[in-house]
Scaffold this active site. Sequence first.
Site, PDB file in Angstrom:
ATOM      1  N   THR A   1      -2.864   3.360   6.026  1.00 53.10           N
ATOM      2  CA  THR A   1      -4.668   2.843   6.917  1.00 53.10           C
ATOM      3  C   THR A   1      -4.434   2.075   7.346  1.00 53.10           C
ATOM      4  O   THR A   1      -5.515   2.218   8.566  1.00 53.10           O
ATOM      5  CB  THR A   1      -5.851   2.278   5.186  1.00 53.10           C
ATOM      6  OG1 THR A   1      -5.035   1.117   4.547  1.00 53.10           O
ATOM      7  CG2 THR A   1      -5.818   3.220   4.222  1.00 53.10           C
TER       8      THR A   1
ATOM      9  N   CYS B   1      -8.056   4.568   8.405  1.00 54.23           N
ATOM     10  CA  CYS B   1      -9.077   3.689   8.059  1.00 54.23           C
ATOM     11  C   CYS B   1     -10.432   3.695   9.588  1.00 54.23           C
ATOM     12  O   CYS B   1      -9.602   3.198  10.565  1.00 54.23           O
ATOM     13  CB  CYS B   1      -8.461   2.717   7.405  1.00 54.23           C
ATOM     14  SG  CYS B   1     -10.389   1.609   6.928  1.00 54.23           S
TER      15      CYS B   1
ATOM     16  N   GLU C   1       0.648  -1.542  -0.041  1.00 50.07           N
ATOM     17  CA  GLU C   1      -0.173  -0.189   0.065  1.00 50.07           C
ATOM     18  C   GLU C   1       0.842   1.222  -0.060  1.00 50.07           C
ATOM     19  O   GLU C   1       0.471   2.315  -1.085  1.00 50.07           O
ATOM     20  CB  GLU C   1      -0.844   0.677   1.026  1.00 50.07           C
ATOM     21  CG  GLU C   1      -2.307   0.805   1.691  1.00 50.07           C
ATOM     22  CD  GLU C   1      -2.773   1.642   2.550  1.00 50.07           C
ATOM     23  OE1 GLU C   1      -2.729   0.710   3.388  1.00 50.07           O
ATOM     24  OE2 GLU C   1      -2.374   3.071   2.657  1.00 50.07           O
TER      25      GLU C   1
HETATM   26 FE1  F3S Z   1     -10.282  -0.290   2.970  1.00 47.30          FE
HETATM   27 FE2  F3S Z   1      -9.711  -0.012   5.497  1.00 47.30          FE
HETATM   28 FE3  F3S Z   1     -10.098  -2.413   4.417  1.00 47.30          FE
HETATM   29  S1  F3S Z   1      -8.396   1.212   4.177  1.00 47.30           S
HETATM   30  S2  F3S Z   1      -8.916  -2.164   2.362  1.00 47.30           S
HETATM   31  S3  F3S Z   1     -11.657  -0.251   4.732  1.00 47.30           S
HETATM   32  S4  F3S Z   1      -9.085  -1.753   5.952  1.00 47.30           S
END
Ligand code: F3S
Length: 501
Positions: A388, A416, A350
Amino acid sequence: MGYAIAVDGPAGAGKSTIARLVAGKMGLTYIDTGAMYRGIGIFTSDAGIDPDDEEAVSAAVAGVQMDIRYPDGAQHVFVNGKDVTDRLREEKTGNLASRVSRYPAVRSRLVQLQRQMAENGSVIMDGRDIGTVVLPDAQLKIYLTASAETRAERRCKELLEKGEPADIAEIQADIEKRDYQDMHRDVSPLRQADDAVLIDTSNMTIEQVVERIEGLALIRRKNPKVILAKTAGFCFGVQRAVKTVYDETKGSGPLYTYGEIIHNESVVNDLRRHGVTVLDSLDDVRKAEKGTVVIRSHGVSKDVYDTLEEEGFRIVDATCPFVLKIHQIAKEVTSGDGELVIVGDRTHPEVQGICGWCRKPAAVIDTAEEAKSLIFPENAKVTVVSQTTFNLQKFEEIVEIIRAKGYNTIVCNTICSATEERQTEARRIAATVDAMIVIGGKKSSNTRKLYEICKRECPETYLIQTFADLNLIPLAKADSIGITAGASTPNTIIEEVLHNV
Ligand code: F3S
């Protein structure tokens, strides 16, 4: 009923050897059901009954009594109070046993006797229908199996050790034929009970199998309180990416993913079986037959898109929208006079993907020490983003260090929320339980971070990929167990751990 362990499985899986050893370790009585059929053979012979006369045999067995005891540590079988142990292994007895065991009345009398034995003590019993028919309420049911190849190899080795001839292909064909017959017979066919734990011994030593069963039994006895994290398992982005690939398998033409779609071996292997090939590099792209390439949720750098387009591939982009947002920031910041700091693991795809959208080099850091040694021109405009799945506490610590340097700092917390929620919940659960299980792929960075977080709160934290990796004996000491899982862990694996723990 005392404590009962039912062990079923195909011939040659090592059921009796294993059951005997578990009995010895756990102080259970091993009920050798094969010996009981042999005992009935001896009984009919001693009573002068023709073993081929079903009516006579059926009438006689209705009142037969049988007992298995271990007075000197060795197994003794008593039929109507008489010790018949010495005659059990005679060839004549084996022959009689296979003739009388065909009769439903013999089976049903033996099932009655086996149930009585289980009622009167703690037992481990092996056979082909123990968990499904004989002891449907057993506290622990095991379905012990091994591949036909492995069983044939084991049998072949045994024969050769005894100096007897052995043809492995012939042995394997016999094993496969016997499996088929056992699984398709009308009365009590061999099948795994719905609540049985499957143990495939193909790549396990006898000691490992015994330890596994002992661990399972200890956990069942202890019956710990188990807390499963609500956030365990696939996040939105991973779920979407995996679904995208499975949807694409319904189409035609070669199908690829750029890198493994998620860090989970079982999913990647299953996709491989569906015809999906993993492309690991741009070199692989150039050599591959034209087709469709799915970009995984981690995202990729701009040059990957460019090469795929140049080479004529169809691109299906399953990059998580949260990662796409970071690509956008990276592109904008590095197109102007600002500086970009990416907080994350520089070896992670990533982060490499984010770097690949920068118009000029960005600083990638993942420790406080690296943050301290960052140097930009005075009054530089510094934008900070994060991988993330980065640890929030660590990110905040790093941001404080950068802010203290007096630059014009803009912080974009791109961790995230799924990761944040998962980490917060894992920390909360780990702080309250005796043992914590974190499930996820070896290469999964968010799983590793979950493990670090849980380990800090709960020293007895175990990181596993699947249930088979779990060391159950130390876990069996815990009164309470927490379970969480990384974003790339399929539900089936989580459920298997939950069910068995
Ligand atoms: Fe996206 Fe968060 Fe999963 S960035 S891939 S929803 S851990």
